[in-house]
Design a protein around this motif. Structure first.
Motif, PDB file in Angstrom:
ATOM      1  N   MET A   1       0.830  -1.752   0.524  1.00  0.00           N
ATOM      2  CA  MET A   1      -0.020   0.263   0.135  1.00  0.00           C
ATOM      3  C   MET A   1       1.281   1.468   0.152  1.00  0.00           C
ATOM      4  SD  MET A   1      -3.516  -0.191   0.308  1.00  0.00           S
ATOM      5  CE  MET A   1      -4.218  -1.914   0.814  1.00  0.00           C
ATOM      6  N   ARG A   2       0.222   2.074  -0.979  1.00  0.00           N
ATOM      7  CA  ARG A   2       1.194   3.587  -1.047  1.00  0.00           C
ATOM      8  C   ARG A   2       0.835   4.568   0.234  1.00  0.00           C
ATOM      9  NH1 ARG A   2       1.328   5.416  -6.658  1.00  0.00           N
ATOM     10  NH2 ARG A   2      -0.095   4.132  -7.206  1.00  0.00           N
TER      11      ARG A   2
ATOM     12  N   ASN B   1      -0.976   6.049   4.061  1.00  0.00           N
ATOM     13  CA  ASN B   1      -0.906   4.939   5.303  1.00  0.00           C
ATOM     14  C   ASN B   1      -2.158   6.055   6.013  1.00  0.00           C
ATOM     15  OD1 ASN B   1       0.084   8.006   6.018  1.00  0.00           O
ATOM     16  ND2 ASN B   1       1.760   7.321   5.819  1.00  0.00           N
ATOM     17  N   PHE B   2      -3.001   5.503   6.538  1.00  0.00           N
ATOM     18  CA  PHE B   2      -3.934   6.089   7.218  1.00  0.00           C
ATOM     19  C   PHE B   2      -4.282   4.649   8.906  1.00  0.00           C
ATOM     20  CE2 PHE B   2      -5.574   2.812   4.163  1.00  0.00           C
ATOM     21  CZ  PHE B   2      -5.499   2.090   5.840  1.00  0.00           C
ATOM     22  N   LYS B   3      -5.019   6.022   9.286  1.00  0.00           N
ATOM     23  CA  LYS B   3      -5.546   5.615  11.013  1.00  0.00           C
ATOM     24  C   LYS B   3      -6.786   5.109  11.027  1.00  0.00           C
ATOM     25  CE  LYS B   3      -6.792   6.607  16.202  1.00  0.00           C
ATOM     26  NZ  LYS B   3      -5.784   5.951  16.914  1.00  0.00           N
TER      27      LYS B   3
ATOM     28  N   THR C   1      -6.908   8.337  -0.700  1.00  0.00           N
ATOM     29  CA  THR C   1      -6.129   8.752   0.818  1.00  0.00           C
ATOM     30  C   THR C   1      -6.965   9.609   1.928  1.00  0.00           C
ATOM     31  OG1 THR C   1      -5.245  10.956  -0.349  1.00  0.00           O
ATOM     32  CG2 THR C   1      -3.450   9.395  -0.959  1.00  0.00           C
ATOM     33  N   PRO C   2      -7.410   8.655   2.418  1.00  0.00           N
ATOM     34  CA  PRO C   2      -7.704   8.973   3.562  1.00  0.00           C
ATOM     35  C   PRO C   2      -7.391   9.767   5.136  1.00  0.00           C
ATOM     36  CG  PRO C   2      -9.021   7.290   3.750  1.00  0.00           C
ATOM     37  CD  PRO C   2      -7.751   6.900   2.453  1.00  0.00           C
ATOM     38  N   ARG C   3      -7.287   9.990   5.801  1.00  0.00           N
ATOM     39  CA  ARG C   3      -6.635  10.043   7.054  1.00  0.00           C
ATOM     40  C   ARG C   3      -7.194   8.730   8.282  1.00  0.00           C
ATOM     41  NH1 ARG C   3      -6.239  15.373  11.485  1.00  0.00           N
ATOM     42  NH2 ARG C   3      -5.842  14.178  13.059  1.00  0.00           N
ATOM     43  N   PHE C   4      -8.396   8.554   8.313  1.00  0.00           N
ATOM     44  CA  PHE C   4      -9.329   7.933   8.776  1.00  0.00           C
ATOM     45  C   PHE C   4      -9.804   6.822   7.834  1.00  0.00           C
ATOM     46  CE2 PHE C   4      -9.324  11.564  11.542  1.00  0.00           C
ATOM     47  CZ  PHE C   4      -8.554  11.321  12.714  1.00  0.00           C
TER      48      PHE C   4
END
Lengths: 286, 175
Positions: free
Chosen positions: A1-2, A4-6, A46-49
Motif C-alpha cells: 500500500m502506498r 497510510n491511515f488510522k 488517501t484518507p486520514r481515517f
C-alpha cells in the motif's frame, strides 16, 4: 500500500456517526472494501481515517414493514442471495447480485457500498430502481430518505455529504402478478464489468394488456436510469413480438438521444435494443 | 504519504485471530492487507498476490468460513476472526481430500493458482457435501488459472467431494 491511515472500528452506529461529524471529510468508509481497497492501492484515495463499519449490527438486518422491506446497508451480496425473503420478493435484484464479481467479492461486497460507489455499471442499481428504491442516510441526530435515482448524480458521484452514512435501502415489493428479469452483457460471466445491464418488471391486466412496466438500464449513461418516457408509452398495449422488437429500438434510440453519439454507440445501440427484447420476452412470453 | 498525520495516529495495531486452528497475536500497520500479514508476518506464503485487485483469486483465504480475497481485506479486519489458509489443509503430513484429488486428477500445473483454488473449494465443501458441477464452477469462478487447467480442477473438486462423503459414510457405519 502506498498510503497510510488510522484504522477505526466504531462499536455502534452512533459512534460511527460521531466520527463522521468531526472527521467525515478526511475519512473513508470501509464496508466490503472491494472498491475502496483498490483505490488505496492505486493511490486515488488517501484518507486520514478509515472507518470499518462492517461489524455494525444495527445496519445488517432485513426488516419487513407493512409496505416496504428495509435492507441493512452492510449486508453482503452472499447474505442477501441466501435470504429467502429477498430472493422471493426481489427476483431481479437477486439475479443481479448473483452476477457481481466473484464469490469472494460477493462474500464481502455490500449493497450500501454499491450505492456509495455510484458506478454507472453497478449491477445492483437498475434492479433496485424498478422498486422505486429509497436510500436511508443518517448523520448525527438526523435521518434523510433519498430516492436512489436522485442520490446518484454522475459517474462515481452522489449527493452524500462527508458526515453522512448510508444505513439502509428501502424497497417496495410488487404484487405477485409482476414478472421480473435482470440481464447483463459483459466480456465474460464472472469478474466483469457490465457493458449494458438491465432490469425489467411488468404486469399485465386481465385482458393481457400492459398495466405497468418498469425498465431500468445501467452502463449506458452517466448513471443508471429508469426509462420512464418509454415505460409510459407502453401502458395499455399488447405485448406481441413485433411490439417487443420495436420497444427495443425505442429504448436504444431514447438512450442515444439522451447521451449523444459516442465511440461506443455503434456497439451499444443494438446491444441495448437486444437486451430490452430479451428482458421483455422474459416477462411477457412464458 | 499524508505528512500532516501525527505519528501516534499511525501506530501499529495489535490484533488477535485464529489462524489455521491456533490463536495468534500480531502487530500490524493499519494499512497492511490480510494477505501481506499472513505472508510476511507468519511466513505462510501459500496465498499469492496475483493481481492485487480482487480479480484473480490467487490470494483466496477462508475467513469465518467464507472465501475472500486476502488482497482486498485489511489485516485489521482479521481481528477476532477465524482464518484458514492452504497451509492449514493438511494435518500431520497427511494431505486433505482436496489436495489429494488435485494431485490425482492433474489439477496442478504451474501451481500459482492452486492455493487459492484449494481454499475456494475448501469453503465450498465445508458448506455443501455434494455440490453440483455448476455450484463448483460458480464457487471457483473467482479463481483464474492461466494454465487453463479448469477441467482437471473441477474434476478434482468433484472427486474430493465424493471421496470425502464416502469416507464419512463408512465412518458412520463403523461407529
Amino acid at each position: 500500500m502506498r498510503i497510510n491511515f488510522k484504522y477505526l472500528r466504531p462499536h455502534s452506529l452512533n459512534e460511527c456517526l460521531a466520527v463522521l461529524a468531526t472527521h467525515g471529510d478526511e475519512s473513508a468508509i470501509l464496508a466490503g472494501g472491494t472498491d475502496l481497497m483498490i483505490s488505496f492501492r492505486s493511490g486515488s484515495r488517501t484518507p486520514r481515517f478509515v472507518l470499518d463499519i462492517s461489524r455494525l449490527s444495527e445496519i445488517r438486518s432485513v426488516e419487513q414493514h407493512a409496505e416496504v422491506i428495509k435492507i441493512g446497508a452492510i449486508l453482503t451480496y452472499s447474505e442477501l442471495i441466501a435470504h429467502p425473503l429477498i430472493v422471493k420478493t426481489f427476483p431481479a435484484l437477486s439475479a443481479a447480485m448473483s452476477c457481481v464479481g466473484s464469490l469472494q467479492i460477493r462474500n464481502v461486497g455490500t449493497l450500501g457500498g454499491n450505492i456509495a460507489n455510484s458506478s454507472p455499471a453497478a449491477d445492483s442499481i437498475p434492479p433496485m430502481m424498478i422498486h422505486d428504491a429509497q436510500v436511508m442516510i443518517q448523520k448525527v441526530n438526523s435521518v434523510r430518505i433519498e430516492k436512489l435515482e436522485r442520490l446518484i448524480v454522475a459517474p462515481y458521484s452522489n449527493t452524500l455529504e462527508p458526515d453522512e452514512l448510508i444505513t439502509g435501502i428501502i424497497l417496495k415489493p410488487v404484487e405477485t402478478a409482476y414478472k421480473q428479469s435482470y440481464r447483463r452483457i459483459a466480456r465474460r460471466k464472472s469478474l466483469s464489468i457490465a457493458r449494458v445491464n438491465m432490469a425489467v418488471s411488468a404486469k399485465l391486466d386481465a385482458e393481457g394488456l400492459i398495466e405497468d412496466v418498469r425498465i431500468s438500464v445501467g452502463s449506458v449513461a452517466p448513471t443508471p436510469l429508469r426509462i420512464k418516457k418509454v415505460e409510459d408509452s407502453l401502458i395499455g398495449l399488447k405485448p406481441e413480438s413485433k411490439f417487443i422488437k420495436e420497444t427495443g429500438e425505442l429504448v436504444a434510440r431514447h438512450i442515444v438521444d439522451l447521451v449523444g453519439v459516442r465511440h461506443s454507440t455503434e456497439y451499444k445501440r443494438p446491444a441495448i435494443a437486444g437486451l430490452v427484447i430479451k428482458c421483455l420476452e422474459d416477462v411477457f412470453i412464458d | 504519504m499524508n505528512q500532516e498525520i501525527p505519528q501516534d495516529e499511525l501506530a501499529d495495531l495489535e490484533i488477535s485471530f485464529t489462524l489455521n486452528g491456533s490463536q495468534v497475536r500480531v502487530s500490524i500497520k493499519p494499512w497492511e492487507t490480510a494477505l501481506d500479514t499472513i505472508r510476511n508476518k507468519f511466513g505462510l506464503t501459500g496465498a499469492k498476490e496475483g493481481c492485487g485487485i480482487g480479480e484473480c483469486g490467487a490470494c483466496t483465504i477462508v475467513m469465518d468460513g467464507k472465501a475472500v480475497n486476502g488482497c482486498l481485506v485489511l489485516a485489521a479486519q482479521l481481528d477476532g476472526r477465524t482464518v484458514e489458509t492452504v497451509e492449514g489443509l493438511s494435518s500431520n503430513g497427511t494431505l486433505d481430500y482436496l489436495q489429494k484429488a488435485f494431485l490425482d486428477k492433474g489439477g496442478v500445473q504451474c501451481g500459482f493458482c492452486t492455493p487459492g483454488m484449494l481454499m475456494s473449494a475448501k469453503a465450498l465443501l465445508d458448506e455443501c457435501d455434494q455440490p453440483s458441477k455448476d455450484r463448483i464452477t460458480n464457487a471457483l469462478s473467482g479463481n483464474l488459472c492461466r494454465c487453463a487447467g479448469y477441467v482437471q480442477i473441477i474434476d478434482a473438486v468433484e472427486d474430493a467431494a465424493l471421496i470425502k462423503s464416502k469416507d464419512a459414510e463408512n465412518q458412520a457405519v463403523n461407529r
